[in-house]
Design a protein around this motif. Structure first.
Motif, mmCIF file in Angstrom:
data_model
loop_
_atom_site.group_PDB
_atom_site.id
_atom_site.type_symbol
_atom_site.label_atom_id
_atom_site.label_comp_id
_atom_site.label_asym_id
_atom_site.label_seq_id
_atom_site.Cartn_x
_atom_site.Cartn_y
_atom_site.Cartn_z
ATOM 1 N N UNK A 90 12.222 34.324 17.695
ATOM 2 C CA UNK A 90 13.261 34.478 18.072
ATOM 3 C C UNK A 90 14.014 35.040 18.356
ATOM 4 N N UNK A 91 13.454 36.852 17.530
ATOM 5 C CA UNK A 91 14.539 37.993 17.625
ATOM 6 C C UNK A 91 13.792 38.540 18.889
ATOM 7 N N UNK A 92 15.183 39.627 19.704
ATOM 8 C CA UNK A 92 14.867 40.436 20.334
ATOM 9 C C UNK A 92 15.076 41.751 19.896
ATOM 10 N N UNK A 93 14.111 42.482 19.831
ATOM 11 C CA UNK A 93 13.845 43.669 19.469
ATOM 12 C C UNK A 93 13.576 45.213 20.327
ATOM 13 N N UNK A 94 14.509 45.699 20.491
ATOM 14 C CA UNK A 94 13.617 47.236 21.382
ATOM 15 C C UNK A 94 13.839 48.052 19.598
ATOM 16 N N UNK A 95 12.373 48.718 20.706
ATOM 17 C CA UNK A 95 11.688 50.023 20.187
ATOM 18 C C UNK A 95 12.230 51.478 20.575
ATOM 19 N N UNK A 96 13.399 52.103 20.397
ATOM 20 C CA UNK A 96 13.428 53.088 20.793
ATOM 21 C C UNK A 96 12.237 54.570 21.140
ATOM 22 N N UNK A 97 11.358 55.221 21.799
ATOM 23 C CA UNK A 97 10.897 56.687 21.591
ATOM 24 C C UNK A 97 11.593 57.623 21.302
ATOM 25 N N UNK A 98 11.202 59.074 20.639
ATOM 26 C CA UNK A 98 11.923 59.866 20.517
ATOM 27 C C UNK A 98 12.549 58.983 19.266
ATOM 28 N N UNK A 99 13.852 59.988 19.353
ATOM 29 C CA UNK A 99 14.904 59.832 17.948
ATOM 30 C C UNK A 99 15.344 58.507 17.976
ATOM 31 N N UNK A 100 14.939 57.629 18.941
ATOM 32 C CA UNK A 100 15.733 55.888 19.701
ATOM 33 C C UNK A 100 15.760 55.421 17.885
ATOM 34 N N UNK A 101 16.070 54.635 18.026
ATOM 35 C CA UNK A 101 15.713 53.349 16.664
ATOM 36 C C UNK A 101 16.112 52.525 16.775
ATOM 37 N N UNK A 102 14.847 51.492 15.946
ATOM 38 C CA UNK A 102 14.762 49.904 15.920
ATOM 39 C C UNK A 102 15.738 48.994 16.226
ATOM 40 N N UNK A 155 23.649 44.106 12.758
ATOM 41 C CA UNK A 155 23.762 45.181 12.077
ATOM 42 C C UNK A 155 22.490 45.063 10.430
ATOM 43 N N UNK A 156 21.961 45.991 10.160
ATOM 44 C CA UNK A 156 20.615 46.016 9.431
ATOM 45 C C UNK A 156 21.129 47.425 8.074
ATOM 46 N N UNK A 157 21.064 46.583 6.990
ATOM 47 C CA UNK A 157 21.161 46.903 5.739
ATOM 48 C C UNK A 157 20.079 48.676 5.743
ATOM 49 N N UNK A 158 20.924 49.845 5.793
ATOM 50 C CA UNK A 158 19.660 50.903 5.606
ATOM 51 C C UNK A 158 19.296 50.836 2.949
ATOM 52 N N UNK A 159 18.958 52.051 3.318
ATOM 53 C CA UNK A 159 17.737 52.254 2.137
ATOM 54 C C UNK A 159 19.177 52.321 1.543
ATOM 55 N N UNK A 160 20.167 52.767 1.498
ATOM 56 C CA UNK A 160 21.256 53.711 0.609
ATOM 57 C C UNK A 160 22.421 52.619 0.546
ATOM 58 N N UNK A 161 22.088 51.011 1.092
ATOM 59 C CA UNK A 161 22.970 49.957 1.164
ATOM 60 C C UNK A 161 23.688 49.590 1.794
ATOM 61 N N UNK A 162 24.489 50.584 3.146
ATOM 62 C CA UNK A 162 25.096 50.468 3.940
ATOM 63 C C UNK A 162 24.624 50.441 4.619
ATOM 64 N N UNK A 163 25.522 50.046 5.766
ATOM 65 C CA UNK A 163 24.708 48.964 6.941
ATOM 66 C C UNK A 163 24.834 49.841 8.675
ATOM 67 N N UNK A 164 23.800 49.259 9.306
ATOM 68 C CA UNK A 164 23.204 50.539 10.031
ATOM 69 C C UNK A 164 24.080 49.503 11.296
ATOM 70 N N UNK A 165 23.429 50.105 12.752
ATOM 71 C CA UNK A 165 23.334 49.266 14.016
ATOM 72 C C UNK A 165 22.069 49.503 14.365
ATOM 73 N N UNK A 166 21.280 49.566 13.452
ATOM 74 C CA UNK A 166 19.586 50.014 13.682
ATOM 75 C C UNK A 166 18.944 50.817 12.439
ATOM 76 N N UNK A 167 17.235 51.315 12.292
ATOM 77 C CA UNK A 167 16.353 51.675 11.661
ATOM 78 C C UNK A 167 16.035 52.545 12.597
ATOM 79 N N UNK A 168 16.542 53.966 11.679
ATOM 80 C CA UNK A 168 15.151 55.016 12.064
ATOM 81 C C UNK A 168 14.635 55.480 11.631
ATOM 82 N N UNK A 169 13.094 55.869 12.853
ATOM 83 C CA UNK A 169 12.007 55.579 12.520
ATOM 84 C C UNK A 169 11.726 57.618 10.941
#
Length: 462
Positions: free
Chosen positions: A382-394, A423-437
């Motif tokens: 049920x999850x909508x996912x956007x995978x960006x190219x280049x330095x875009x985020x998941x 909002x997705x939890x980053x490796x350091x515990x903070x939240x961001x609007x996606x995951x950087x590759x």
């Protein structure tokens, strides 16, 4: 106005029409009737419900008003397309038998063909009565029934299917059997083609894919499936591959034929044919359509990474490809749509022209971003996912999010493929609007999808 019975018109009637400098009114009417109704299909009167009610009263009371021949003919034609109960049908057959009218027998015969179902006891009873009075039918039908026993309700589908396979042509077989005009859309024609489809499907399951090419030549005109052959085409051409995969060239052909005939199932399903309940019904129809969508989703994912390979090759290329193909291979990808910047779209157009596996591709145009950029929009569970190219985020959106992007639009702005994402939890515990590759992003993306959907990949992705 009374319906016109042309059952007595000889098969060669039109060939013997005299030549007129201006066509006579009678000639025009005859040709119009032949075109609209075929050979003996009567017109249903506007007051049919009144006539049916009168028939019920006549069958249940000896004092009721008797049906006229015209009314009995109308009831006979309607009898197998509706269920008025066993007693009503029994009394109708008795009335038809006693009437000894060629016009009434012809109407019942038309109803038998149009509503054919060998599993229906009423069809069996109608066939028995018509067999008894077979010689009373028109001369043309008497001749046809000598070669094609349409009243052998238990075996006629198999006989017609076998003959079609032998000759490789359904039109000539149905023409000789009298199943033309209005009868070309009858259930007898459709069920005969479905019987043919079942025979072809068995051959394909046995490894004979050549049988499918022969079948498609029969049921297609050009690159499109004949309107009355839709269900049969799905049973023969798609059902055998629900649990297996056809050769690439055959897959491309099937996509072209089915999308060209019934539209792209990612856009609309309204034009796709229904499948009879006793052959799998809605479940089989959904599986067949899902198969086409699965092939198209695969093409979309493949194209996305082919475009990336030309416009944004980096060290994260293979991890992205392996991750999302794994979700596809394990059948978790429900929808997949690619959205391309201007330069990336030019590459996609070239691939569509030169790559046989990319024939059914569609994509949306991306504005407000680098022309080389592309986005793979997927629904995983049920999850909508956007995978960006280049330095875009998941990025991802929950099913109830008002900001989630809609699939299969012609154009998208970059902002609507970024804003409002979860909002997705980053490796350091903070939240961001996606995951950087960067770094170990793959395990974090997998963990997030698992947390949001419950979907867990069955093998490790590097």
């Amino acid at each position: 106005m009374s319906s016109t019975d042309i059952s007595e018109i000889d098969v060669s009637f039109k060939l013997h029409l005299p030549t007129f400098s201006a066509r006579s009114e009678s000639t025009a009417k005859a040709e119009k009737i032949i075109k609209k109704y075929g050979s003996i299909v009567p017109n249903v009167p506007e007051n049919i419900e009144h006539i049916i009610q009168k028939a019920k009263e006549y069958f249940s009371s000896s004092n009721a008003e008797k049906l006229t021949e015209k009314e009995l003919r109308a009831v006979a034609f309607e009898s197998l397309s509706r269920d008025e109960g066993d007693r009503f049908f029994f009394n109708l057959l008795k009335a038809v038998d006693e009437a000894k009218s060629r016009r009434v027998f012809s109407a019942l015969f038309s109803s038998y063909i149009m509503n054919f179902n060998k599993h229906d006891e009423r069809i069996a009873q109608a066939a028995k009565l018509l067999k008894k009075h077979q010689k009373t039918l028109s001369k043309s039908w008497v001749r046809r029934l000598e070669n094609f026993d349409l009243l052998a309700f238990k075996t006629i589908e198999t006989s017609l299917a076998k003959k079609i396979m032998e000759e490789g042509n359904d039109h000539s077989v149905f023409d000789r059997a009298g199943l033309t005009g209005a009868f070309s859309a009858s259930r007898l024609v459709q069920s005969s083609l479905i019987e043919l489809a079942n025979q072809v499907a068995k051959r394909i399951k046995g490894g004979n894919t050549d049988a499918l090419y022969d079948f498609l030549k029969i049921v297609c005109v050009g690159d499109k499936i004949k309107q009355h052959a839709g269900a049969a085409a799905m049973i023969a051409s798609l059902k055998p591959f629900i649990d297996s995969s056809p050769p690439v060239h055959l897959k491309g052909l099937l996509q072209k034929v089915f999308i060209g005939s019934f539209s792209d199932p990612r856009i609309t399903l309204n034009q796709w044919p229904e499948i009879p309940a006793h052959l799998g019904g809605t479940n089989l129809r959904t599986s067949c359509i899902g198969l086409i969508k699965k092939w198209l989703n695969f093409e979309a994912i493949e194209l996305f990474f082919k475009v990336i390979a030309e416009h944004a090759p980096d060290e994260q290329f293979e991890p992205r490809r392996n991750l999302w193909k794994s979700y596809f291979d394990q059948e978790f990808v429900v929808d997949a749509h690619i959205i391309l910047g201007q330069s990336a779209a030019l590459t996609a157009k070239r691939l569509k022209r030169t790559d046989d596996a990319a024939h059914g591709l569609i994509w949306g145009n991306l504005s407000g971003a680098n022309p080389d950029q592309s986005v793979l929009l997927m629904q995983i569970g049920d999850l909508t996912v956007a995978e960006w190219s280049h330095n875009g985020k998941f990025r991802a959106w929950d099913p109830d999010s008002p900001k989630k992007p809609r699939f299969y639009r012609n154009s998208y702005s970059a902002s609507e493929l970024r804003l409002g994402s979860n909002k997705i939890r980053n490796k350091n515990g903070s939240y961001g609007d996606g995951i950087v590759h960067l770094g170990d992003w793959v395990p974090r993306a997998k963990a997030y999808v698992n947390q949001a959907t419950g979907i867990r990949l069955s093998r490790k992705i590097r």
